[in-house]
Design an enzyme around this catalytic site. Structure first.
Site, PDB file in Angstrom:
ATOM      1  N   ASP A   1       0.832  -1.200   0.000  1.00 12.29           N
ATOM      2  CA  ASP A   1       0.000   0.000   0.000  1.00 12.29           C
ATOM      3  C   ASP A   1       0.870   1.255   0.000  1.00 12.29           C
ATOM      4  O   ASP A   1       0.516   2.271  -0.606  1.00 12.29           O
ATOM      5  CB  ASP A   1      -0.922  -0.010   1.216  1.00 12.29           C
ATOM      6  CG  ASP A   1      -2.025   1.032   1.122  1.00 12.29           C
ATOM      7  OD1 ASP A   1      -2.657   1.126   0.048  1.00 12.29           O
ATOM      8  OD2 ASP A   1      -2.261   1.739   2.116  1.00 12.29           O
TER       9      ASP A   1
ATOM     10  N   CYS B   1     -10.675   3.212  -5.285  1.00  7.06           N
ATOM     11  CA  CYS B   1      -9.874   3.027  -4.075  1.00  7.06           C
ATOM     12  C   CYS B   1     -10.420   3.895  -2.948  1.00  7.06           C
ATOM     13  O   CYS B   1     -10.740   3.414  -1.856  1.00  7.06           O
ATOM     14  CB  CYS B   1      -8.419   3.378  -4.363  1.00  7.06           C
ATOM     15  SG  CYS B   1      -7.352   3.296  -2.902  1.00  7.06           S
TER      16      CYS B   1
ATOM     17  N   GLU C   1      -8.813  -3.317  -7.280  1.00  6.74           N
ATOM     18  CA  GLU C   1      -8.952  -3.255  -5.824  1.00  6.74           C
ATOM     19  C   GLU C   1      -9.138  -4.657  -5.248  1.00  6.74           C
ATOM     20  O   GLU C   1      -8.550  -5.003  -4.227  1.00  6.74           O
ATOM     21  CB  GLU C   1     -10.134  -2.360  -5.433  1.00  6.74           C
ATOM     22  CG  GLU C   1      -9.826  -0.883  -5.434  1.00  6.74           C
ATOM     23  CD  GLU C   1      -8.746  -0.533  -4.430  1.00  6.74           C
ATOM     24  OE1 GLU C   1      -8.906  -0.847  -3.227  1.00  6.74           O
ATOM     25  OE2 GLU C   1      -7.724   0.039  -4.844  1.00  6.74           O
TER      26      GLU C   1
END
Length: 223
Positions: A44, A135, A206
């Protein structure tokens, strides 16, 4: 029907699959393996570096000065505040700063960020928005879903829930959704179809991102 509402209605199975992925479900229950979350945190961080560039593209492609200023603010906030918070949060998991800085992207992370940036560079602000919104929007919804779950009281995961469910992040998400609805008003069905396809692809990415973290999917070791 607003375009944002149409997107969620048309892509409901894919959209909801993100909310119910085993990673998210176990996170909500507070039972997620910490090693899986650490893998996610590192990827991330890499993702955020390129995600911030979408805000730069938003500022470049904006035709309204206030919108340009908002994207410039988001770029600065992401690079100078959110990334710093991410590094501090990672320390709680025993992840050192140099581990974040020297990490390599997995195939999913690399493909996802390259796709978003390619789309963002290829068109106007509408394409930037549908590339970055899945997102932001799904994280905000998941954050709110996890508020009343064991995750919100977990010694490690509570900060994540708070981050994506707080009022400032919700306001940012709503601003982005409203901007998309505003600039897509009056667009042709053909244009909306193209934007829907981009939104679908980034929503699928995602899902792949959660799946990658949950299953530790990295590059194969070739000897």
């Amino acid at each position: 029907m607003k375009f944002s509402q149409r997107l969620v209605a048309e892509l409901k199975p894919i959209w909801e699959a993100n909310h119910h992925h085993p990673f998210v479900q176990e996170l909500s229950e507070g039972t997620l393996d910490v090693e899986k979350f650490k893998f996610y945190m590192i990827q991330d961080y890499i993702y955020l570096v390129d995600y911030a560039k979408l805000f730069a593209l938003g500022a470049i492609k904006a035709t309204d000065l206030s919108v340009e200023g908002k994207f410039a603010e988001l770029l600065s906030e992401t690079l100078n505040t959110e990334m710093s918070l991410h590094r501090s949060y990672a320390k709680e998991f025993g992840i050192k700063e140099d581990e974040l800085e020297n990490a390599h992207p997995t195939p999913v992370t690399l493909s996802y960020t390259n796709y978003m940036l390619s789309v963002g560079k290829s068109g106007g602000l509408d394409k930037v928005l549908v590339a970055l919104l899945p997102c932001m929007w799904s994280y905000n919804q998941i954050g709110h879903l996890l508020v009343d779950t064991p995750a919100s009281n977990h010694p490690l995961y509570a900060n994540w829930v708070e981050m994506y469910s707080d009022n400032d992040y919700t306001d940012l998400t709503n601003w982005t959704i409203n901007l998309l609805d505003e600039i897509t008003t009056g667009k042709s069905d053909e244009e909306l179809k193209e934007l829907t396809e981009i939104f679908k692809n980034t929503t699928m990415y995602e899902y792949l991102f959660w799946d990658m973290a949950y299953n530790h999917r990295d590059w194969p070791e070739i000897k």
